[in-house]
Structure formats: C-alpha cells, structure tokens
Design an enzyme around this catalytic site. Structure first.
Site, PDB file in Angstrom:
ATOM      1  N   ASP A  31       0.869  -1.182   0.000  1.00 21.14           N
ATOM      2  CA  ASP A  31       0.000   0.000   0.000  1.00 21.14           C
ATOM      3  C   ASP A  31       0.904   1.229   0.000  1.00 21.14           C
ATOM      4  O   ASP A  31       2.010   1.184   0.546  1.00 21.14           O
ATOM      5  CB  ASP A  31      -0.893  -0.015   1.261  1.00 21.14           C
ATOM      6  CG  ASP A  31      -2.083   0.932   1.137  1.00 21.14           C
ATOM      7  OD1 ASP A  31      -3.224   0.469   1.199  1.00 21.14           O
ATOM      8  OD2 ASP A  31      -1.835   2.155   0.960  1.00 21.14           O
ATOM      9  N   ALA A 253     -37.004  -3.666   7.674  1.00 23.09           N
ATOM     10  CA  ALA A 253     -37.327  -2.248   7.419  1.00 23.09           C
ATOM     11  C   ALA A 253     -36.621  -1.393   8.470  1.00 23.09           C
ATOM     12  O   ALA A 253     -36.333  -1.854   9.575  1.00 23.09           O
ATOM     13  CB  ALA A 253     -38.834  -2.039   7.492  1.00 23.09           C
ATOM     14  N   CYS A 261     -20.679   0.486   0.217  1.00 24.25           N
ATOM     15  CA  CYS A 261     -20.973  -0.325  -0.974  1.00 24.25           C
ATOM     16  C   CYS A 261     -22.326  -0.020  -1.610  1.00 24.25           C
ATOM     17  O   CYS A 261     -22.386   0.479  -2.728  1.00 24.25           O
ATOM     18  CB  CYS A 261     -20.866  -1.800  -0.621  1.00 24.25           C
ATOM     19  SG  CYS A 261     -19.203  -2.247  -0.140  1.00 24.25           S
TER      20      CYS A 261
HETATM   21  C1  UDX Z   1     -22.732  -5.264   1.296  1.00 19.02           C
HETATM   22  C2  UDX Z   1     -23.076  -6.627   0.692  1.00 19.02           C
HETATM   23  O1  UDX Z   1     -23.864  -7.360   1.623  1.00 19.02           O
HETATM   24  C3  UDX Z   1     -21.794  -7.401   0.400  1.00 19.02           C
HETATM   25  O2  UDX Z   1     -22.100  -8.630  -0.226  1.00 19.02           O
HETATM   26  C4  UDX Z   1     -20.951  -6.550  -0.555  1.00 19.02           C
HETATM   27  O3  UDX Z   1     -19.728  -7.207  -0.856  1.00 19.02           O
HETATM   28  C5  UDX Z   1     -20.638  -5.217   0.091  1.00 19.02           C
HETATM   29  O4  UDX Z   1     -21.851  -4.535   0.416  1.00 19.02           O
HETATM   30  P1  UDX Z   1     -22.047  -4.282   3.639  1.00 19.02           P
HETATM   31  O5  UDX Z   1     -22.233  -2.966   2.941  1.00 19.02           O
HETATM   32  O6  UDX Z   1     -20.827  -4.507   4.438  1.00 19.02           O
HETATM   33  O7  UDX Z   1     -22.106  -5.487   2.527  1.00 19.02           O
HETATM   34  O8  UDX Z   1     -23.278  -4.460   4.648  1.00 19.02           O
HETATM   35  P2  UDX Z   1     -24.674  -5.202   4.641  1.00 19.02           P
HETATM   36  O9  UDX Z   1     -24.676  -6.137   5.754  1.00 19.02           O
HETATM   37  O10 UDX Z   1     -24.986  -5.699   3.286  1.00 19.02           O
HETATM   38  O11 UDX Z   1     -25.701  -3.987   4.981  1.00 19.02           O
HETATM   39  C6  UDX Z   1     -25.703  -2.857   4.125  1.00 19.02           C
HETATM   40  C7  UDX Z   1     -26.686  -1.848   4.698  1.00 19.02           C
HETATM   41  O12 UDX Z   1     -28.032  -2.326   4.555  1.00 19.02           O
HETATM   42  C8  UDX Z   1     -26.489  -1.541   6.182  1.00 19.02           C
HETATM   43  O13 UDX Z   1     -26.619  -0.136   6.393  1.00 19.02           O
HETATM   44  C9  UDX Z   1     -27.650  -2.266   6.852  1.00 19.02           C
HETATM   45  O14 UDX Z   1     -28.071  -1.593   8.037  1.00 19.02           O
HETATM   46  C10 UDX Z   1     -28.723  -2.179   5.783  1.00 19.02           C
HETATM   47  N1  UDX Z   1     -29.726  -3.241   5.857  1.00 19.02           N
HETATM   48  C11 UDX Z   1     -29.332  -4.524   5.670  1.00 19.02           C
HETATM   49  C12 UDX Z   1     -31.059  -2.907   6.041  1.00 19.02           C
HETATM   50  O15 UDX Z   1     -31.402  -1.734   6.207  1.00 19.02           O
HETATM   51  N2  UDX Z   1     -31.986  -3.889   6.044  1.00 19.02           N
HETATM   52  C13 UDX Z   1     -31.646  -5.199   5.871  1.00 19.02           C
HETATM   53  O16 UDX Z   1     -32.529  -6.050   5.893  1.00 19.02           O
HETATM   54  C14 UDX Z   1     -30.276  -5.534   5.675  1.00 19.02           C
END
Ligand code: UDX
Length: 438
Positions: A31, A253, A261
């Site tokens: 890095d 919800a 992401c």
């Molecule tokens: C996500 C994808 O899940 C993963 O596969 C990809 O590689 C990267 O992006 P991440 O962003 O780390 O992973 O978190 P994730 O657990 O997916 O939750 C994302 C957001 O959605 C969070 O803010 C979470 O609070 C929200 N969420 C998740 C909801 O609001 N409702 C849900 O039912 C699930």
C-alpha cells in the site's frame, strides 16, 4: 503454495491477503499509505473486523504474510496480484477509478515476469479491459500478463467468514486458462466457482448489490404503506420470508442502508445505464426510498415533540450497521445533519464507532454509554441495531430522559412493551401512527 500480492490494505485487500495467507499461500500486502503499513507491521489494524487482528498476527509469525510500500519488493516473487484499492463515488455517481489506475500503473512499472492481475475492487463494467490497457501502456517490457475479474462479496463485520465460506466465487477473464489458475487458489474453500467473461463478472457484483439494496428499499416502501394501513412490517417480512423464493434475509425495514458499498454501487450502476441511454427507473426509486427513510425518522420525531428547535436528541448507534466502526454513508450522519439544521442539539453513543464519529460527525456530542446519553434527552433514536441496545434497562432510560420519546429506526423493540413502559414509541412500519405529540 502460491505467491500472492494484494494491492491495498483496506477492507477488501487486507481481508483477501490475510485469508489467502491463512490458506497456506505466501502473501505480500502493498500500500502507498506508509502509516498503515508501519502499523500493520506492529500488529495494529487499520480497520475493525472481528477476528482480523488474530489472523494477521498468526500469519505474520508463520512467515506467510508481510507488508511493504515497495511494489518492486511486493512483486518480486508474485504469481498473482490482486488489485483491491478503493473505488469511491465520483461525480454524478460514477466510480472514481484513480486508485485503480495508480495501482495498475505501479504494477506495470514494477513487473519483471508474467503475472495474473486480479481485479477485486468493485469496478464499473468494462474496467477489466481498461486495466489491461494501462498495463500495456506502462509496462517497461513486453512481459506477458492476464487480467481476471474476481469481485468480492464481503460484508463488513463478517468479512473473514464471508471470504472463507463464500456462497460463490465469481471469476471472469478473456483468457479462461488465467481464470482457471485463479480458481485453483479458492479450491480449499470447497465453494462454488463460476467462470465467465470479464464484463459479466463485473456486472454480477453490481447486480447483486443493487438487488440487495432493492430488497431493503422494497420492504421500506412496504413499511410506509403498513403505517397507513395499520399492519406490522416485521410480521409482514416474516410471513413473506417463509416463501423459499423470497427468503428472510435483507427484509428488515428501518432507517435504510448505508455503508461504502450499496449507496456507491447502486449510484454507479444507474450512472453506467444513463450514460448509455438506458433509464434505470427501479434503481432511481431504490435510492429515493432510501433517502426518504432518513427524512421519515426526523419527521416522526418532529411530530412527537411538536418541533425540533432547542430539543436534545440522542442517537443510539452511529456505525452504518452493527459489528463495524464504519460510518461511511451511515444514516446517523444524515439524521444528525437534518436534526441540527432544524435547530436540535444532537448527542450520540456507539459501542465501536466513537473514533470514526469524532472525524465524521465532529459536531455531535459523544456520550460514554446509553444511560449517560439518555440523561436529559427529549428523545432517543435507534439508528444502529447493536445487540447491547436490545437489553437496555428501558425503565432506567425512561427515567433519565426529559421526555419518554423513542423513535426506533431499526425496529429492535416491541411496541406493546414500550407503551406499557410509558414511552411514546414509534418504529418503522409498526402499525398505525396516532400517538399525538408529547
Ligand atoms: C454489502 C453486501 O452485503 C456485500 O455482499 C458486498 O460485498 C458489500 O456490500 P455491507 O455494505 O458490508 O455489505 O453491509 P450489509 O450487511 O450488506 O448492509 C448494508 C446496509 O443495509 C447496512 O446499512 C444495513 O443496516 C442495511 N440493511 C441490511 C437494512 O437496512 N436492512 C436489511 O434487511 C439488511
């Protein structure tokens, strides 16, 4: 045992490097951020990820994992180079590829022998070809190479288990033999390995994240309709989830999705569509609903308090989700800003993201625990569903508050219980809203 180089020691690069080392490979992580590299050499992690510190320490001691800022050193014995640098959101939602460009150029200038270059960063469809062009442009000899797309599907807070137990490994390349060689690295995981072309592999990543974000915005839209019709969206999601075609995951919800992401990838996919004359109606709606959820929580609070000016509001949770210290695009930041612009005084507590908060929400007063947060507040908002919030002494919380108002942005509490405790309680989609003001 293979020689692998990981470029970028962020969430994706560090997890990729340390996990491949744990599988028995010899890994060098490179890095340009000297401080991060020096800290890692001392065993100090740049990110909070359950199990990461132990894995890094163990593999460094075994001599399978090392860190450097020198590309020459990093590539000396490399057979595979994983590009895992950030692709932050650029203008109009287009992914900013400056770091991918820098990494590809540095690899090209340092490589002395054939390499398989693996794109792990989330990159717009077609970037694989672009990386190959950069390598060809900057390599200082005609050394052979291949580019393979290998998108990551790691969730923050579960990244190591998601790497070690993936639902699938996706590989894409113009040269199937190169993809097969990368597939060999993943064989010990005994997971499904799918090999396709470069663009399709890159699209699988975007389409997967966009679909997960769509599920979240879908259930959030249903929650808003539930509030108008007196239904409970948690029960609705449970009832839906028994259908094998729907499933229970990603139907919670709440105040909406954040993180590094979903917001970025949905915007980038919509941008890719729009610049090619396609109108991504659904993706636009997914983003609009997500923004609305933040505003809805603030509106519920305004209704409850009869106004926000000079009110003291406590945020329970700052990270974009539990088990991470990451606040990028976290709903807490948007909610705090809206409350402050309405004249409210915002305080917050988060079990892990307090350091990030000092950087990302500097004007939010930080409390040391949920109870000191509650003291004197006119209302509390649950923004992140940390487990420790699910077992609070709510009677004590209520007695510490100036007013017993709680907006549950992640539906972690039971409305009937909260009512019995004397709270003015509002969840997201938990039946009719008719509780007047406090
Ligand atoms: C996500 C994808 O899940 C993963 O596969 C990809 O590689 C990267 O992006 P991440 O962003 O780390 O992973 O978190 P994730 O657990 O997916 O939750 C994302 C957001 O959605 C969070 O803010 C979470 O609070 C929200 N969420 C998740 C909801 O609001 N409702 C849900 O039912 C699930």
């Amino acid at each position: 045992m293979k020689n692998i180089t990981a470029v970028g020691v962020g969430y994706v690069g560090l997890i990729t490097g340390v996990c491949f080392a744990d599988l028995g490979n010899k890994v060098v992580c490179v890095d340009i951020n000297e401080e991060r590299i020096e800290n890692l050499k001392q065993g100090l992690m740049p990110i909070y990820e359950p199990g990461l510190e132990e894995l890094v320490t163990r593999n460094m001691q075994a001599g399978r994992l090392s860190f450097t800022t020198s590309y020459a050193e990093a590539l000396a014995d490399a057979e595979f180079v994983f590009i895992a640098v950030g692709t932050p959101e650029g203008v109009d939602g287009e992914a900013d590829l400056q770091y991918v460009r820098m990494a590809a150029r540095s690899i090209a200038e340092a490589m002395e022998h054939p390499l398989i270059i693996v794109n792990k960063s989330t990159v717009p469809v077609g970037t694989g070809d672009w990386v190959a062009d950069i390598i060809r442009e900057y390599r200082n000899n005609s050394v052979d190479f291949d580019v393979v797309s290998n998108p990551e599907f790691l969730r923050e807070g579960a990244a190591i288990s998601d790497f070690m137990y993936p639902d699938r490994v996706v590989l894409g390349s113009l040269n199937r033999d190169a993809a097969e060689k990368v597939a060999q690295l993943y064989l010990p995981l005994r997971a499904t390995i799918m090999i396709t072309d470069l663009r399709t592999a890159e699209m699988i990543k975007y389409a997967s994240n966009a679909f997960l974000a769509t599920r979240i915005s879908f259930i959030n839209e249903i929650s808003n309709i539930c509030e108008a019709l007196g239904a409970d969206v948690k029960e609705v999601a449970t009832g839906m989830g028994y259908d094998q075609r729907i499933g229970h995951a990603f139907l919670d919800a709440g105040v909406g999705y954040g993180g590094s992401c979903f917001p970025k990838d949905v915007k980038a996919l919509a941008y890719m569509a729009e610049i090619r004359g396609r109108h991504p109606q659904l993706l636009r709606a997914v983003m609009e609903i997500n923004h609305y959820q933040r505003r809805a929580v603030v509106r519920k609070l305004e209704d409850a308090l009869g106004g926000l000016r000079d009110k003291r509001i406590g945020l329970l949770g700052l990270a974009f989700k539990p088990n991470t210290d990451d606040m990028r695009e976290s709903p807490s930041i948007h909610v705090a800003r809206m409350l402050q612009s309405a004249g409210a005084h915002v305080r917050a507590y988060d079990p892990v993201a307090m350091k990030a908060a000092a950087r990302m929400a500097p004007d939010v007063e930080l409390a040391q625990d949920p109870y000191s947060l509650a003291e004197g507040c006119d209302a509390l908002i649950v923004v992140t569903e940390w487990n420790e919030f699910k077992n609070l002494d709510l009677a004590r919380i209520r007695d510490l508050m100036a007013r017993p108002v709680l907006i549950d942005g992640r539906n972690i509490y039971d409305p009937a219980t909260m009512k019995e405790l004397g709270f003015y309680y509002r969840g997201v989609g938990r039946g009719y809203e008719d509780q007047g003001t406090q």
